[in-house]
Motif scaffolding. Structure first.
Motif, PDB file in Angstrom:
ATOM      1  N   UNK A  52       0.837  -1.203   0.000  1.00  0.00           N
ATOM      2  CA  UNK A  52       0.000   0.000   0.000  1.00  0.00           C
ATOM      3  C   UNK A  52       0.872   1.253   0.000  1.00  0.00           C
ATOM      4  N   UNK A  53       0.439   2.241  -0.788  1.00  0.00           N
ATOM      5  CA  UNK A  53       1.129   3.542  -0.813  1.00  0.00           C
ATOM      6  C   UNK A  53       0.067   4.642  -0.885  1.00  0.00           C
ATOM      7  N   UNK A  54       0.514   5.885  -0.776  1.00  0.00           N
ATOM      8  CA  UNK A  54      -0.439   6.991  -0.977  1.00  0.00           C
ATOM      9  C   UNK A  54       0.234   8.037  -1.852  1.00  0.00           C
ATOM     10  N   UNK A  55      -0.560   8.843  -2.574  1.00  0.00           N
ATOM     11  CA  UNK A  55       0.079   9.781  -3.504  1.00  0.00           C
ATOM     12  C   UNK A  55       0.869  10.891  -2.814  1.00  0.00           C
ATOM     13  N   UNK A  80     -20.216  -9.578   8.912  1.00  0.00           N
ATOM     14  CA  UNK A  80     -20.422 -10.784   8.097  1.00  0.00           C
ATOM     15  C   UNK A  80     -20.086 -10.553   6.620  1.00  0.00           C
ATOM     16  N   UNK A  81     -18.974  -9.879   6.408  1.00  0.00           N
ATOM     17  CA  UNK A  81     -18.490  -9.640   5.051  1.00  0.00           C
ATOM     18  C   UNK A  81     -17.009  -9.997   5.012  1.00  0.00           C
ATOM     19  N   UNK A  82     -16.452 -10.197   3.800  1.00  0.00           N
ATOM     20  CA  UNK A  82     -15.007 -10.476   3.741  1.00  0.00           C
ATOM     21  C   UNK A  82     -14.202  -9.333   4.371  1.00  0.00           C
ATOM     22  N   UNK A  83     -13.120  -9.716   5.010  1.00  0.00           N
ATOM     23  CA  UNK A  83     -12.263  -8.742   5.703  1.00  0.00           C
ATOM     24  C   UNK A  83     -10.896  -8.741   5.017  1.00  0.00           C
ATOM     25  N   UNK A  84     -10.239  -7.583   5.018  1.00  0.00           N
ATOM     26  CA  UNK A  84      -8.916  -7.508   4.388  1.00  0.00           C
ATOM     27  C   UNK A  84      -8.039  -6.492   5.123  1.00  0.00           C
ATOM     28  N   UNK A  85      -6.760  -6.828   5.268  1.00  0.00           N
ATOM     29  CA  UNK A  85      -5.817  -5.896   5.919  1.00  0.00           C
ATOM     30  C   UNK A  85      -5.277  -4.979   4.828  1.00  0.00           C
ATOM     31  N   UNK A  86      -5.571  -3.693   4.929  1.00  0.00           N
ATOM     32  CA  UNK A  86      -5.171  -2.753   3.869  1.00  0.00           C
ATOM     33  C   UNK A  86      -3.851  -2.046   4.157  1.00  0.00           C
ATOM     34  N   UNK A  87      -3.366  -2.122   5.402  1.00  0.00           N
ATOM     35  CA  UNK A  87      -2.044  -1.598   5.760  1.00  0.00           C
ATOM     36  C   UNK A  87      -1.600  -2.269   7.044  1.00  0.00           C
ATOM     37  N   UNK A  88      -0.316  -2.567   7.095  1.00  0.00           N
ATOM     38  CA  UNK A  88       0.286  -3.041   8.343  1.00  0.00           C
ATOM     39  C   UNK A  88       1.786  -2.831   8.183  1.00  0.00           C
ATOM     40  N   UNK A  89       2.422  -2.318   9.229  1.00  0.00           N
ATOM     41  CA  UNK A  89       3.860  -2.082   9.112  1.00  0.00           C
ATOM     42  C   UNK A  89       4.383  -1.369  10.334  1.00  0.00           C
ATOM     43  N   UNK A  90       5.678  -1.067  10.311  1.00  0.00           N
ATOM     44  CA  UNK A  90       6.295  -0.396  11.462  1.00  0.00           C
ATOM     45  C   UNK A  90       7.413   0.531  10.987  1.00  0.00           C
ATOM     46  N   UNK A  91       7.572   1.644  11.711  1.00  0.00           N
ATOM     47  CA  UNK A  91       8.686   2.546  11.404  1.00  0.00           C
ATOM     48  C   UNK A  91       9.915   2.044  12.138  1.00  0.00           C
ATOM     49  N   UNK A  92      11.024   1.969  11.423  1.00  0.00           N
ATOM     50  CA  UNK A  92      12.248   1.457  12.023  1.00  0.00           C
ATOM     51  C   UNK A  92      13.434   2.102  11.300  1.00  0.00           C
ATOM     52  N   UNK A 102      -1.914  -6.171   2.891  1.00  0.00           N
ATOM     53  CA  UNK A 102      -1.051  -5.165   2.249  1.00  0.00           C
ATOM     54  C   UNK A 102      -0.031  -4.668   3.265  1.00  0.00           C
ATOM     55  N   UNK A 103       1.229  -4.693   2.879  1.00  0.00           N
ATOM     56  CA  UNK A 103       2.253  -4.117   3.752  1.00  0.00           C
ATOM     57  C   UNK A 103       2.358  -2.621   3.466  1.00  0.00           C
ATOM     58  N   UNK A 104       2.502  -1.822   4.518  1.00  0.00           N
ATOM     59  CA  UNK A 104       2.799  -0.400   4.378  1.00  0.00           C
ATOM     60  C   UNK A 104       4.254  -0.199   4.738  1.00  0.00           C
ATOM     61  N   UNK A 105       5.124   0.151   3.850  1.00  0.00           N
ATOM     62  CA  UNK A 105       4.893   0.635   2.529  1.00  0.00           C
ATOM     63  C   UNK A 105       6.061   0.213   1.633  1.00  0.00           C
ATOM     64  N   UNK A 106       6.025   0.620   0.391  1.00  0.00           N
ATOM     65  CA  UNK A 106       7.098   0.214  -0.517  1.00  0.00           C
ATOM     66  C   UNK A 106       8.422   0.898  -0.157  1.00  0.00           C
ATOM     67  N   UNK A 107       8.377   2.237  -0.041  1.00  0.00           N
ATOM     68  CA  UNK A 107       9.617   3.019   0.133  1.00  0.00           C
ATOM     69  C   UNK A 107       9.482   3.897   1.380  1.00  0.00           C
ATOM     70  N   UNK A 108      10.572   4.166   2.077  1.00  0.00           N
ATOM     71  CA  UNK A 108      10.543   5.156   3.166  1.00  0.00           C
ATOM     72  C   UNK A 108      10.028   6.442   2.549  1.00  0.00           C
ATOM     73  N   UNK A 109       9.020   7.050   3.177  1.00  0.00           N
ATOM     74  CA  UNK A 109       8.433   8.224   2.508  1.00  0.00           C
ATOM     75  C   UNK A 109       8.023   9.302   3.497  1.00  0.00           C
ATOM     76  N   UNK A 110       7.281  10.282   3.014  1.00  0.00           N
ATOM     77  CA  UNK A 110       6.865  11.419   3.840  1.00  0.00           C
ATOM     78  C   UNK A 110       5.790  10.971   4.827  1.00  0.00           C
ATOM     79  N   UNK A 111       6.160  10.910   6.100  1.00  0.00           N
ATOM     80  CA  UNK A 111       5.239  10.352   7.088  1.00  0.00           C
ATOM     81  C   UNK A 111       4.469  11.473   7.810  1.00  0.00           C
ATOM     82  N   UNK A 112       3.691  12.205   7.059  1.00  0.00           N
ATOM     83  CA  UNK A 112       2.794  13.240   7.570  1.00  0.00           C
ATOM     84  C   UNK A 112       3.468  14.144   8.609  1.00  0.00           C
TER      85      UNK A 112
END
Ligand code: FCB
Length: 432
Positions: free
Chosen positions: A53-56, A333-345, A376-386
């Motif tokens: 997962x990424x964001x613009x 009672x609907x399918x569930x999905x992990x859309x982000x999971x990760x850690x800053x290190x 989905x793992x967050x994220x591809x590249x070290x990026x701007x963390x708000x």
């Protein structure tokens, strides 16, 4: 002997006969191809999704486009320690990112569309920007990666922001709802059948809390529970209208929610349970308003935290993810999905341990029989963390010294290996 007339009508009939057969053959082959594609798509949808997962706003460079978001205004107002600048060049270096995704072996890529870039001023759409996102979706598909598009990931066009009047800013701006519907329509029409999975909003609960209670996100209001609630409701209305537009324009598309879910811990002094109720409200207030319209219930999971007005440490707690999967499955009672999971290190040791323990929790939840569709793992590249700027590093890759270069961390290999292993197991069990 055949008269000239009957000869011609015979020839005519014979010609019709053959063209009819040919047209039936063509029609049947098209039908067959469509059926095969549907079956192939269904088979790939039914496989467990492994994604990134990424964001613009966190990754893209402005790349010459002339637009501003509420986050740019927030920085200019002195409310952020760092500007996002050129992100990590994900707008200009699409091929670089796709190479990394292929290296990881993911089946899905979650990216976002930057509303402000597409609509830099009210009602004016940037055709080049639209074309960019369409090309990105097409490139992913030809790389064998399914695009999952998020339509809003925290940022608004600056013309919907009003930092001096938070009550009339962002989701609460009087013009937002009307423009949002037109924007959603524009994007869904643009993608056509190239995109089948949409997440209208990312963490509207988190953004409403940070924007109206913590003050760390625009519009920067503090301690207003009532504006938090208003923002949650306005974003839920926006979600529901987006879901209707998506389902109408693309009946094959699936709509996914993305809430931020926290494994809340009750502080010892919370005797009445008031704090725990607030935690519960944070997790569920938006979701309860939109779950009906959603096809899948997606959530982002990071940590366990004590519900408290005082800052306290975030604790790594993989079991929390399992508990939330079970809770969400039972509640909706609907399918569930992990859309982000990760850690800053800053290094990568902690990330490897985190990834390993969360993948194990995921495995347990899958074995327990919950209808869980992907991770989905967050994220591809070290990026701007708000609000943290570039100091928090969540990536499986870091940016190299050249902008077209990404450096994999050990955890990238760990994730790729987990995907390979699971794919082999799934393929073997499908054969049996
Ligand atoms: C989530 C956000 C995402 C990123 C991660 C670390 O809450 O959705 O943009 O900041 O946290």
């Amino acid at each position: 002997m055949m008269s000239n007339r009957s000869y011609f009508s015979w020839r005519h009939r014979r010609h019709n006969f053959f063209t009819n057969i040919a047209s039936h053959v063509v029609k049947l082959s098209i039908l067959f191809a469509v059926l095969l594609t549907c079956r192939a798509l269904q088979a790939s949808d039914n496989k467990f999704w492994w994604g990134i997962a990424t964001s613009p706003y966190q990754t893209e460079d402005p790349a010459g486009s002339d637009f501003k978001t509420d986050w740019d205004l927030f920085f200019e107002a002195g409310k952020l320690k760092e500007a996002r600048g050129s992100g990590v060049f994900s707008y200009s270096e699409v091929d670089r990112d796709i190479r990394a995704l292929k290296e990881l072996g993911v089946s899905h890529y979650r990216f976002g569309v930057e509303w402000a870039r597409i609509e830099p001023s009210p009602g004016v759409y940037d055709e080049l920007a639209l074309d960019h996102y369409l090309k990105l979706a097409r490139k992913l598909k030809s790389a064998g990666i399914e695009p999952v598009v998020c339509l809003w990931h925290f940022t608004f066009p600056a013309w919907l922001a009003n930092l001096s009047d938070p009550e009339r800013s962002n989701w609460l701006h009087p013009e937002t709802s009307a423009h949002w519907k037109l924007y959603v329509e524009k994007v869904v029409k643009l993608f056509g059948d190239q995109v089948r999975f949409y997440a209208p909003e990312n963490e509207p609960n988190g953004q409403s809390l940070a924007g109206y209670f913590l003050g760390s996100f625009p519009p920067g209001e503090k301690y207003s529970l009532s504006l938090f609630r208003k923002s949650v409701e306005a974003s839920a209305e926006a979600f529901n209208s987006a879901a209707d537009i998506i389902h109408t324009l693309n009946p094959a598309a699936k709509v996914i929610t993305i809430q931020n879910m926290i494994a809340w811990e009750r502080p010892w002094w919370d005797i009445t349970g008031y704090m725990m109720d607030l935690g519960h409200e944070y997790n569920y207030s938006h979701l309860d308003l939109v779950a009906k319209k959603a096809d899948w219930i997606g959530f982002n999971y990071y940590y366990k935290l004590k519900v408290s007005p005082f800052p306290n440490p975030r604790k790594t707690h993989p079991e929390g993810m399992e508990v939330l999967i079970a809770e969400l499955s039972a509640r909706y009672k609907k399918p569930v999905i992990i859309m982000e999971n990760g850690i800053a290190d800053h290094g990568d040791e902690e990330r490897q341990a985190y990834l390993t323990s969360h993948l194990a929790a995921l495995e347990r939840a899958r074995k327990a029989g919950h209808d869980i569709r992907g991770y989905f793992y967050w994220s591809l590249i070290d990026n701007f963390e708000w609000a943290y700027g570039y100091s928090e590093k969540f990536g499986l890759y870091s940016l190299g010294s050249r902008r077209d270069q990404l450096i994999p961390k050990k955890s990238a290999e760990l994730f790729a290996e987990a995907i390979r292993k699971d794919r082999t197991q799934q393929d073997a069990s499908q054969k049996n």
